[in-house]
Design an enzyme around this catalytic site. Structure first.
Site, PDB file in Angstrom:
ATOM      1  N   CYS A 163       0.810  -1.227   0.000  1.00  0.00           N
ATOM      2  CA  CYS A 163       0.000   0.000   0.000  1.00  0.00           C
ATOM      3  C   CYS A 163       0.836   1.267   0.000  1.00  0.00           C
ATOM      4  CB  CYS A 163      -0.945  -0.018   1.190  1.00  0.00           C
ATOM      5  SG  CYS A 163      -1.844  -1.568   1.281  1.00  0.00           S
ATOM      6  N   HIS A 296      -2.740   7.815   6.377  1.00  0.00           N
ATOM      7  CA  HIS A 296      -3.017   6.548   5.699  1.00  0.00           C
ATOM      8  C   HIS A 296      -4.428   6.099   6.092  1.00  0.00           C
ATOM      9  CE1 HIS A 296      -2.160   2.940   3.544  1.00  0.00           C
ATOM     10  NE2 HIS A 296      -2.178   2.162   4.602  1.00  0.00           N
ATOM     11  N   HIS A 331      -9.722   2.043  -0.260  1.00  0.00           N
ATOM     12  CA  HIS A 331      -8.269   1.901  -0.228  1.00  0.00           C
ATOM     13  C   HIS A 331      -7.826   1.381  -1.590  1.00  0.00           C
ATOM     14  CE1 HIS A 331      -4.247   1.336   0.756  1.00  0.00           C
ATOM     15  NE2 HIS A 331      -4.322   0.585   1.829  1.00  0.00           N
TER      16      HIS A 331
END
Lengths: 401, 352
Positions: A163, A296, A331
């Site tokens: 990620c 995040h 995400h």
């Protein structure tokens, strides 16, 4: 320390919209892109919310100016749409006129296609069929197709650090410009929703069946999203030479590793703390010069606790306004670092702080709460965080130019 | 690229006897199956047993090679860990794809999903070494390793002192079949030692892991200097030739040896012919009959070239008896291309 690295173009496609303007409008209207999947064949179709780009592959190909989808995975098509906008946004420079690199990021590459054809590909009885699909398994496929479509050949590569991938792509581009290897680097990531990743995160039991609630006491996991985003980075010299319009400056960045667990951050957010601290130090900005942090904020139990503690450790009693924009976009994994870098640029350009949706209850282990309202504020410096599996942490500092 | 970069230590697991072995006496390993597979070492002592049980072949060989490379160097803490892999943990990816279908998307074990992440080996190295510094993974097909090398050289240019660099890929039965669909392998079964004599469409598959500890300063036991690298994406013949001449002119050397990735594939043989022709009088040997073809095979090539430079001799028993060895091995030029699209040069030099 070499050339300053300036952001001269941005391009994006996610469930929020097909270009930067649509994203901005939707952020300002506080409308999430979350929904359910129409295109992924999964038993979780009506159970797990996702942020899906509501265009078929054929429609994406048309948007990208291609005659058809042959040889192009959804990952490639999303990337190509965002790449073309990024180049337009930068004033459509001739990429052959200056040393131009393309540094792409993806976590599963052409998996969206691979999982459709895998059992045919591995059947020896079907030898000779599906010839064009053999390469779709890898991450380089989308990069090579996108680079070829826009005629970039000076330097082309692909990064995959889960990620944090796109943030690391931006970092490499900036470093190559500073070291004089490139004059321009187009960096970011592309990610298509797949049954593979939906089931992967679901098997880890960190997918929320409701819209995700970052930094909320009742948070219960993430929602996946898809999309692509690229930023055009250019050396100050090239910007001056071609009188390019500058959107913002990439002033700092850092990459650290947790060295703690394959999928979980250290409880006190050691890696996040170090990444933010080092990136800020490089930018030459002080703690009190940071007006916004695009965290995040996946809304998993462990990420938000660790990231929140890292914020408190770094900023003490004066944590700047922060928010996770994951409830808007889902995400988007390898693309997330570039999606959120663009949101950071927009925060600076528009002088706004984006809200953290779905928040209602402060986390008991933290003293801080996210910014929950869309509001105007002076924004000069933004920290954008991206953390991933393998303990990979990345922080960027984006500053007003 | 022309940054100071020295190979301080290196380690490889490959289809040959390369892991903690004397390569100058080890016999050549061959296959008649068109698939060269690594000789796995005893992983006990390198990887904790509870972790070992769950790990795929590529995770084991990647982690073990990295750990051994650092152990050989006296367990330093590198400033960066950077790797390249074309396919990551294929075994885990394949199992998870199949489990999704078999178990109809329910009750899946996340281990395979986690381990299929392309940066899994990097994460494992950082975890085992408790290394919290820069960590990056490149996944760009036939330039995955070379991209990682470029990042490593940038790190050294930016003031870092030690970088752990690696490249690794595994071959699986499924992957062999998938690439077979595209004609990547020879239809006829050949003896791997005779690979270069069988110029026909396709080549033979391979796998391996190679790790390097790179430093910004020469050390007493350094293997070689990485004098320069050049990566090329879809170059035409003129651009390929120009890149070679620029690299040699920049360093003002005539290589003693061209160590190439020539692989007997008639589809792309002309690239190797072009480079060979541009270096008249320079002997050429290929590392592909030893390693087979895979995305990060160039890492094995670089490992072999550095071994030869440090020893001042070649493992001649691994090559045909009539190989024209040069009288000295001080400048070794590596050239590899991956299915015509991706090309790279690496120039290794003996330590001054």
């Amino acid at each position: 320390m070499g050339q300053r690295v300036l952001i001269t173009g941005v391009g994006i496609i996610t469930a929020m919209g097909d270009d930067v303007q649509q994203h901005l409008e939707r952020l300002l209207n506080v409308r999430s892109g979350l929904g359910f999947t129409d295109y992924v064949n999964t038993v979780h179709q009506h159970v797990l919310p996702v942020a899906e780009v509501k265009h078929t592959d054929a429609a994406l190909a048309t948007m990208a100016g291609l005659p058809g989808t042959d040889g192009y995975t959804r990952t490639t098509l999303l990337g190509l749409v965002a790449m073309q906008e990024a180049l337009r946004s930068a004033g459509s420079p001739d990429v052959q006129n200056a040393r131009t690199g393309f540094i792409n990021a993806t976590t599963v590459g052409g998996m969206v296609e691979t999982e459709r054809v895998y059992f045919d590909l591995t059947d020896p009885a079907r030898e000779g069929e599906y010839v064009a699909s053999a390469d779709l398994l890898d991450c380089g496929d989308c990069t090579q197709h996108i680079a070829a479509a826009v005629h970039i050949d000076e330097f082309v590569t692909t990064i995959s650090t889960a990620c944090s991938s796109a943030a690391n792509a931006l970092m490499l581009g900036a470093r190559m410009i500073k070291q004089g290897l490139l004059d321009r680097a187009i960096c970011g990531g592309t990610e298509a929703l797949t049954r593979f990743t939906i089931n992967g995160f679901n098997s880890l039991k960190n997918m929320d069946r409701q819209p995700c609630r970052p930094f909320d006491q009742q948070r219960n996991g993430l929602n996946l999203g898809e999309g692509a985003a690229y930023l055009v980075l250019e050396s100050e010299a090239l910007v001056q030479q071609r009188q390019a319009h500058v959107l913002a400056e990439l002033t700092g960045y850092a990459n650290t590793n947790e060295a703690f667990h394959a999928t979980a951050p250290s409880p006190e957010g050691d890696g996040a703390f170090a990444a933010m601290r080092d990136a800020l130090q490089m930018s030459g900005r002080s703690l009190d010069q940071v007006q916004y942090i695009n965290v995040h904020g996946t809304a998993t139990l462990t990420n938000d606790a660790a990231e929140g503690k890292a914020l408190q450790r770094l900023f003490g009693q004066a944590v700047p306004p922060f928010s996770s924009t994951k409830p808007f976009t889902g995400h988007t994994l390898a693309a997330a670092g570039a999606v959120e870098a663009i949101f950071s640029v927009l925060a600076i350009r528009q002088q706004v702080l984006f809200p953290n949706l779905n928040f209602s209850e402060k986390m008991e282990e933290l003293d801080i709460v996210p910014n929950t309202e869309l509001r105007t504020a002076p924004v000069e410096n933004v920290i954008s965080n991206s953390f991933g599996f393998g303990g990979n942490n990345a922080s960027l500092v984006i500053s007003k130019f | 690229m022309n940054f100071p970069c020295y190979i301080q230590h290196q380690c490889a697991i490959s289809p040959q006897h390369t892991f903690k072995a004397d390569i100058f006496s080890a016999p050549l390993v061959t296959t008649d199956d068109n698939m060269l597979q690594v000789l796995p070492p005893d992983y006990a002592g390198l990887i904790p047993p509870n972790a070992l049980r769950r790990m795929s072949k590529v995770l084991k060989m990647g982690l073990a090679t990295a750990v051994q490379c650092l152990a050989d160097a006296g367990h330093p803490q590198p400033d960066a860990i950077i790797t390249g892999t074309g396919k990551g943990s294929l075994q885990d990816m394949e199992k998870f794809i199949k489990d999704i279908v078999t178990y109809q998307e329910t009750a899946l074990n996340p281990t395979q999903f986690i381990q299929s992440t392309f940066n899994a080996v990097n994460g494992l190295i950082a975890l085992q070494q408790q290394n919290t510094r820069y960590n990056n993974t490149f996944v760009h097909r036939g330039l995955s390793f070379e991209s990682a090398l470029l990042d490593a050289m940038l790190q050294l240019a930016e003031g870092k002192q030690l970088v752990l660099l690696g490249g690794f890929d595994e071959v699986t039965a499924d992957q062999f079949q998938i690439k077979s669909h595209s004609g990547w392998w020879k239809k006829e079964k050949i003896h791997s030692a005779d690979l270069l004599q069988h110029v026909s469409p396709g080549t033979i598959a391979g796998e391996g892991a190679a790790f390097f500890l790179l430093g910004d300063q020469p050390a007493a036991n350094s293997y070689a200097k990485i004098a320069g690298i050049r990566l090329l994406n879809r170059p035409g013949a003129a651009k390929l030739e120009g890149a070679l001449q620029t690299l040699l002119a920049t360093h003002q050397v005539q290589p003693d040896l061209l160590l190439s990735g020539r692989n007997g594939d008639s589809n792309y043989q002309h690239f190797y012919e072009q480079i060979s022709a541009a270096l008249p009088g320079v002997p050429e040997v290929s590392f592909k009959p030893l390693s087979g073809e895979y995305e990060t095979a160039h890492a094995f090539g670089m490992w072999l070239g550095a071994e030869m430079i440090k020893a001042g001799k070649a493992p001649q028993q691994w090559f045909p008896a009539d190989t024209p060895w040069p009288s000295k091995l001080e400048n070794v030029l590596l050239y590899n291309q991956y299915y015509g699209e991706q090309h790279a040069f690496i120039l290794l030099q003996k330590m001054a």
